[in-house]
Scaffold this motif. Structure first.
Motif, short mmCIF file in Angstrom:
data_model
loop_
_atom_site.label_atom_id
_atom_site.label_comp_id
_atom_site.label_asym_id
_atom_site.label_seq_id
_atom_site.Cartn_x
_atom_site.Cartn_y
_atom_site.Cartn_z
N LEU A 570 48.47 54.49 29.53
CA LEU A 570 47.47 53.42 29.52
C LEU A 570 47.63 52.51 28.31
O LEU A 570 47.50 51.28 28.42
CB LEU A 570 46.06 54.03 29.52
CG LEU A 570 45.36 54.15 30.87
CD1 LEU A 570 44.00 54.81 30.71
CD2 LEU A 570 45.21 52.79 31.53
N SER A 571 47.90 53.09 27.17
CA SER A 571 48.05 52.28 25.96
C SER A 571 49.21 51.30 26.10
O SER A 571 49.07 50.11 25.78
CB SER A 571 48.27 53.19 24.74
OG SER A 571 48.53 52.41 23.59
N ALA A 572 50.35 51.79 26.60
CA ALA A 572 51.51 50.92 26.77
C ALA A 572 51.23 49.83 27.80
O ALA A 572 51.60 48.66 27.62
CB ALA A 572 52.73 51.74 27.19
N LEU A 573 50.57 50.19 28.90
CA LEU A 573 50.24 49.20 29.93
C LEU A 573 49.34 48.11 29.36
O LEU A 573 49.53 46.91 29.61
CB LEU A 573 49.56 49.87 31.12
CG LEU A 573 50.42 50.77 32.00
CD1 LEU A 573 49.57 51.49 33.03
CD2 LEU A 573 51.52 49.97 32.70
N GLN A 575 49.01 47.23 26.20
CA GLN A 575 49.76 46.44 25.22
C GLN A 575 50.67 45.44 25.92
O GLN A 575 50.77 44.27 25.51
CB GLN A 575 50.59 47.37 24.32
CG GLN A 575 49.79 48.20 23.36
CD GLN A 575 49.38 47.44 22.12
OE1 GLN A 575 49.71 46.28 21.96
NE2 GLN A 575 48.65 48.08 21.24
N LEU A 576 51.35 45.89 26.97
CA LEU A 576 52.24 44.98 27.70
C LEU A 576 51.45 43.86 28.35
O LEU A 576 51.86 42.70 28.31
CB LEU A 576 53.04 45.77 28.75
CG LEU A 576 54.16 46.65 28.19
CD1 LEU A 576 54.67 47.62 29.26
CD2 LEU A 576 55.32 45.80 27.66
N ARG A 577 50.33 44.20 28.96
CA ARG A 577 49.50 43.17 29.58
C ARG A 577 49.02 42.17 28.53
O ARG A 577 48.82 40.98 28.82
CB ARG A 577 48.31 43.80 30.29
CG ARG A 577 47.43 42.78 31.01
CD ARG A 577 46.39 43.44 31.89
NE ARG A 577 45.46 44.28 31.16
CZ ARG A 577 44.48 44.98 31.72
NH1 ARG A 577 44.32 44.93 33.04
NH2 ARG A 577 43.67 45.73 30.99
N GLY A 578 48.85 42.63 27.30
CA GLY A 578 48.39 41.75 26.22
C GLY A 578 49.41 40.72 25.79
O GLY A 578 49.09 39.83 24.99
N ARG A 579 50.63 40.78 26.32
CA ARG A 579 51.60 39.73 26.01
C ARG A 579 51.29 38.44 26.74
O ARG A 579 51.83 37.38 26.39
CB ARG A 579 53.02 40.18 26.39
CG ARG A 579 53.59 41.36 25.63
CD ARG A 579 53.46 41.20 24.15
NE ARG A 579 52.35 42.00 23.61
CZ ARG A 579 51.67 41.69 22.54
NH1 ARG A 579 51.92 40.58 21.88
NH2 ARG A 579 50.70 42.45 22.11
N VAL A 580 50.45 38.50 27.78
CA VAL A 580 50.02 37.28 28.48
C VAL A 580 48.52 37.11 28.25
O VAL A 580 47.85 37.98 27.72
CB VAL A 580 50.36 37.33 29.98
CG1 VAL A 580 51.86 37.41 30.19
CG2 VAL A 580 49.67 38.51 30.67
N GLY A 581 48.00 35.98 28.66
CA GLY A 581 46.58 35.71 28.43
C GLY A 581 46.30 35.31 26.99
O GLY A 581 45.20 35.52 26.49
N ARG A 582 47.28 34.72 26.31
CA ARG A 582 47.13 34.40 24.89
C ARG A 582 46.86 32.91 24.67
O ARG A 582 47.16 32.35 23.61
CB ARG A 582 48.37 34.86 24.12
CG ARG A 582 48.67 36.34 24.33
CD ARG A 582 49.88 36.81 23.56
NE ARG A 582 49.60 36.97 22.15
CZ ARG A 582 49.08 38.07 21.61
NH1 ARG A 582 48.77 39.11 22.38
NH2 ARG A 582 48.86 38.16 20.32
N SER A 583 46.31 32.26 25.69
CA SER A 583 45.93 30.85 25.59
C SER A 583 44.83 30.60 26.60
O SER A 583 44.28 31.54 27.19
CB SER A 583 47.15 29.95 25.88
OG SER A 583 47.51 30.05 27.25
#
Length: 695
Positions: A570-573, A575-583
C-alpha cells in the motif's frame, strides 16, 4: 520479591525439559522461567461449556459426551490403507446427533476405543454428503458416573510449538513455574487498577494462562496489555519529558531571512505548514537538541517547510545537512533548494558518490571551511572524509529508508545537532503514540490550494484496451504519463510484464508519442538526462520500475499506470500515485491486476480505490500488514509487544499515554508512595529498557 520478568531460573530445571525440549524452547526464545511466562498463547480452547453434536455447523467445535456405537472401515479392503471409522452418538443430555470419527493413521484406536463405552469428545466437525464427520479429535474415557472428566471442563491455552514440544509439556511446565511463586509483585498502581477495573499482576498472569472463565480471560488480557503499553509509554515519554524540561521558554521569532523567503513565494503557506514551522522553530531555539518527525502526505509541502526552517539555523551561522536515500531524489532536492534559496544568498552544494577527484576534494574543503551553508546528498554525507565547520541541523528525507547506524554516523559530525526526520509515509496514530512516542511529531494534512484528488481505476485484463485509450487522450491534451512495472527484464521466467518488453509494446501502442525507459540499472547521468527531458516536456511518458516512487515532481504528468499492482504494498502504491496530481490538472491512476488475487491484495486495491488520504491508507496498511513491516521493528527488535495490539488497542494506548504523562508531570522521579510499584518494577524487571526507546 518476584516479578513476571524477574525469574532467571533456567527452564532445564523443569520436569521433562531435556536436550530436545531445551533446543525447541530456545527456538521460541525461551531459556528462563520468565521467558516461559511471557510466551503468549496463540489462542484458547473453550472446553468449559458443552457443545453437543446436534446443530453444529462446519468447522465448529464439538465438546460433549458420546457413546461409541460401532467400528467399521473404508478404503481398500485389504492392506494398511484401510481407515477406521468410529460411529458415536451424543449422550450429554443437552442435545443429540451422530458423528463419524475418521481415524486416519490411527487404526490402533479400534483396540482402545470400546463399543458401548462413553467418552469425552473434543474436535472440529464438518458435514460431508449429509454425514457429520470429524478427523481431528480427542477422546478420553468419561468418569464412572458418565460425567465430564474434571481436567477437560476448562479453557485451555494453545501455545506456539517448535521441535519436540507438545501442548501438554508446555502447560505442565507453565503450571510448575506459576506454582513456584507465591505472589507476583504488582506492576500497576492501586489507583490505576481501580480506575480501569484491572486485576492484580499476580491474578492477571495466572488467569491469562489458565483462565477460570472467558470473562476473566478478557480482564486478564486487558490488564497485561495496558501494563505493557503503560511501561512502553513511560520509557518513551520519560525520555521526551527530560528534553522538554530543559527547553527555553517564550515564543520563537522568525528571522528576516525566513520572512524574506516566505514573501517571495508565489502562493501562501497552508495552515499546517505555518504550524509546523512554528513547532520546529521553537525546538531549534531550545536548549536541548531537536528530535522531530515531520510527516505529511505526498505533495503536502514537507520539503518547503524543511528549507524555510533551515534558514533559521543559517541566520545563526550554522550549517545544514540534507540527506536523501537516492541520488535521484537528492539531486531533485538540490535543484528545488537552489531555485528557492540561492537568490537569498544561500550557498548550496550537492555531494554524492558520483562527485569525484578534484571536484570532490575542492567541495570537501569548502564544506570544512564553512564556505557552504547547506550540503545536500545521499549516504555520502556521513562518510569519514566529510567534515563540517559548524553542522547544527540535520534533515533526513524518507527517514525509514535509513538505518539507525547511518543516522548516528551523520549526527556524530556535529556536537549538538538538531534533527528533523521527514516521511511521506504517514505514521498511523497508534504508531505515533507508541513507536515514535519519544519524538515530537509535526503533521501536514492540508494539501496546497487547487489540487484535485487523483481518480483511481482498478483495471483487469478485459479493461486494458480502454485504459490505453484513456491514456492516449491525455497525450492528445499535451499531458504526460508513467507506466510502472515490477521488473526490469523478466527473461521468460514468469508471466509478469517487465519494463523492457512493455517499452517496445507501448512504442507500438503510441507510435508518435516520445518516450523513454528508466530503471535502476541505468547509470546516474543517463537517469538525470532522461528526467530533465521528461521535466522539459520533450518526453511524454516514462516506462519505469518503482525507481520513480519518490522525489519526481512533474506538474504536467496526469496518468500513473501501475502494472501487477497487486504485487506492490500500500505504501508503494500510494507513493507512486503521488507522482501525479501535483497541479490543478485532473489526474488518474490505473491499478492493473491479474486474474488470481490473494485476499490481502484485494484489500489493498480496495483501499486505494476508496481513498487518496495517506493517513487513512497508513492505518489500513497497519491493519493489513501489522506494525512490524511498517516500522522496521522486525529488524530492529524494538517493538516486541506480547499482549497489546497496535491495531486493536487504541483506547488502551491513549489511556497508557495519558497516565504516563500525568505521572511524569506530577512526580517525574516516581518518589510518591503511590508510585512505588512503578519505581520497583523499573528497578527490578523493566518491561522495556531505556535504550530501546530511541526511535
Amino acid at each position: 520479591m518476584a516479578y513476571v520478568r524477574g525469574l532467571k531460573q533456567p527452564i532445564t530445571e523443569l520436569s521433562g525439559v531435556g536436550p530436545a525440549a531445551k533446543a525447541a524452547y530456545l527456538e521460541l526464545g525461551i531459556s528462563t522461567y520468565s521467558d516461559l511466562l511471557l510466551l503468549s498463547p496463540r489462542t484458547w480452547e473453550d472446553r468449559s461449556e458443552v457443545h453437543p453434536l446436534g446443530g453444529l455447523e462446519d468447522a465448529q467445535m464439538a465438546n460433549t459426551l458420546v457413546e461409541v456405537l460401532s467400528h467399521s472401515y473404508f478404503g481398500l479392503k485389504a492392506g494398511k490403507k484401510r481407515t477406521l471409522k468410529i460411529l458415536v452418538r451424543d449422550v450429554s443430555g443437552l442435545g443429540d446427533g451422530r458423528l463419524s470419527l475418521l481415524c486416519f493413521g490411527r487404526n490402533f484406536l479400534e483396540k482402545t476405543i470400546k463399543v458401548g463405552r462413553i467418552y469425552y469428545l473434543y474436535g472440529s466437525v464438518n458435514r460431508n454428503r449429509g454425514e457429520l464427520q470429524c478427523s481431528q479429535f480427542e477422546l478420553y474415557p468419561a468418569t464412572e458416573d458418565g460425567d465430564f472428566p474434571k481436567q477437560f471442563g476448562q479453557i485451555l491455552p494453545i501455545y506456539p510449538l517448535r521441535g519436540s514440544l507438545s501442548q501438554r509439556l508446555i502447560r505442565t511446565n507453565m503450571k510448575a513455574v506459576l506454582a513456584s511463586v507465591d505472589t507476583f509483585e504488582d506492576e500497576m498502581t492501586a489507583s490505576m487498577r481501580e480506575n480501569y477495573h484491572l486485576l492484580s499482576t499476580d491474578q492477571a498472569i495466572r488467569a491469562y494462562h489458565f483462565p477460570p472463565s472467558v470473562e476473566v480471560l478478557h480482564q486478564a488480557h486487558r490488564t497485561l496489555a495496558l501494563t505493557e503499553l503503560f511501561y512502553l509509554q513511560l520509557v518513551a515519554r520519560r525520555h521526551k519529558s527530560l528534553q522538554q524540561r530543559s527547553t527555553r521558554t517564550g515564543p520563537s521569532i522568525p528571522t528576516k531571512l525566513e520572512l524574506k523567503c516566505i514573501e517571495t513565494l508565489p502562493f501562501s503557506l497552508t495552515g499546517d505548514q505555518i504550524t509546523s514551522l512554528t513547532e520546529i522553530r521553537q525546538d531549534l531555539d531550545s536548549d536541548m537538541p531537536m528530535n522531530r518527525l515531520l510527516q505529511g502526505d505526498v505533495g503536502s509541502g514537507k520539503t518547503l517547510v524543511a528549507w524555510i526552517s533551515a534558514l533559521h539555523v543559517l541566520s545563526q551561522k550554522g550549517q545544514v545537512a540534507f540527506m536523501a536515500p537516492t541520488e535521484l531524489l537528492a539531486r531533485q532536492h538540490a535543484e528545488s533548494g537552489a531555485a528557492l534559496l540561492e537568490k537569498l544568498g544561500i550557498r548550496l552544494a550537492f555531494l554524492t558518490g558520483s562527485v569525484k577527484n578534484k571536484e570532490r576534494r575542492l567541495l570537501l574543503e569548502a564544506i570544512k571551511g564553512g564556505e557552504v551553508d547547506i550540503i545536500i546528498g545521499t549516504h555520502a554525507l556521513f562518510s569519514a572524509e566529510v567534515a563540517f565547520r559548524n553542522l547544527r541541523y540535520v534533515i533526513i528525507d524518507e527517514q525509514h529508508r535509513f538505518g539507525v547506524e547511518q543516522r548516528l554516523a551523520l549526527l556524530e559530525k556535529a556536537q549538538v545537532p538538531d534533527l528533523l526526520l521527514m516521511t511521506a509515509t504517514p505514521i498511523p496514530r497508534t504508531l505515533s503514540l507508541t513507536v515514535f512516542g519519544n519524538l515530537n511529531v509535526s503533521t501536514l494534512r492540508t494539501m496546497p490550494a487547487g489540487r484535485k484528488p487523483v481518480i483511481t481505476h482498478l483495471v483487469n485484463e478485459q479493461s486494458r484496451k480502454r485504459m490505453y485509450q484513456a491514456v492516449g487522450v491525455e497525450f492528445q491534451r499535451g499531458h504526460q504519463a508513467y507506466f510502472v512495472y515490477p521488473r526490469i527484464d523478466d527473461s521468460g521466467e514468469s508471466d509478469l510484464r517487465d519494463v523492457n518488453n512493455m517499452y517496445e509494446f507501448l512504442k507500438n501502442e503510441y507510435p508518435t508519442v516520445p518516450s523513454a525507459l528508466i530503471h535502476s540499472k541505468l547509470d546516474e547521468e543517463e537517469k538525470v538526462h532522461i528526467l530533465k527531458e521528461y521535466q522539459g516536456g520533450r518526453i511524454a511518458y516514462l516506462v519505469s520500475t518503482s525507481v520513480v516512487e519518490v522525489g519526481i515532481d512533474i506538474p504536467n504528468a496526469t496518468c500513473m499506470v501501475i502494472e501487477h499492482a497487486d504485487r506492490f504494498g500500500l505504501s508503494a502504491l500510494h507513493q507512486l500515485r503521488g507522482r501525479v496530481g501535483r497541479s490543478v490538472l485532473q489526474s488518474y491512476c490505473f491499478l492493473v491486476f491479474g486474474d488470481e488475487l490473494t485476499d490481502e491484495a484485494k484489500q489493498r486495491l480496495k483501499v486505494m480505490k476508496e481513498s487518496n488520504d495517506g493517513f487513512y491508507i497508513a492505518e489500513q496498511d497497519l491493519l493489513i500488514r501489522g506494525p512490524g513491516e511498517l516500522t522496521g521493528t522486525r529488524q530492529s527488535g524494538y517493538l516486541k509487544l506480547i499482549y497489546a495490539s497496535l491495531t486493536d488497542d487504541l483506547p488502551l494506548i491513549e489511556i497508557a499515554r495519558n497516565e504516563a504523562d500525568h505521572i511524569l508531570e506530577s512526580d517525574p522521579g516516581l518518589l510518591q508512595v503511590e508510585h512505588e510499584p512503578i519505581r520497583a518494577t523499573l528497578a527490578n524487571a523493566p518491561p522495556f529498557e531505556e535504550e530501546h526507546s530511541e526511535a
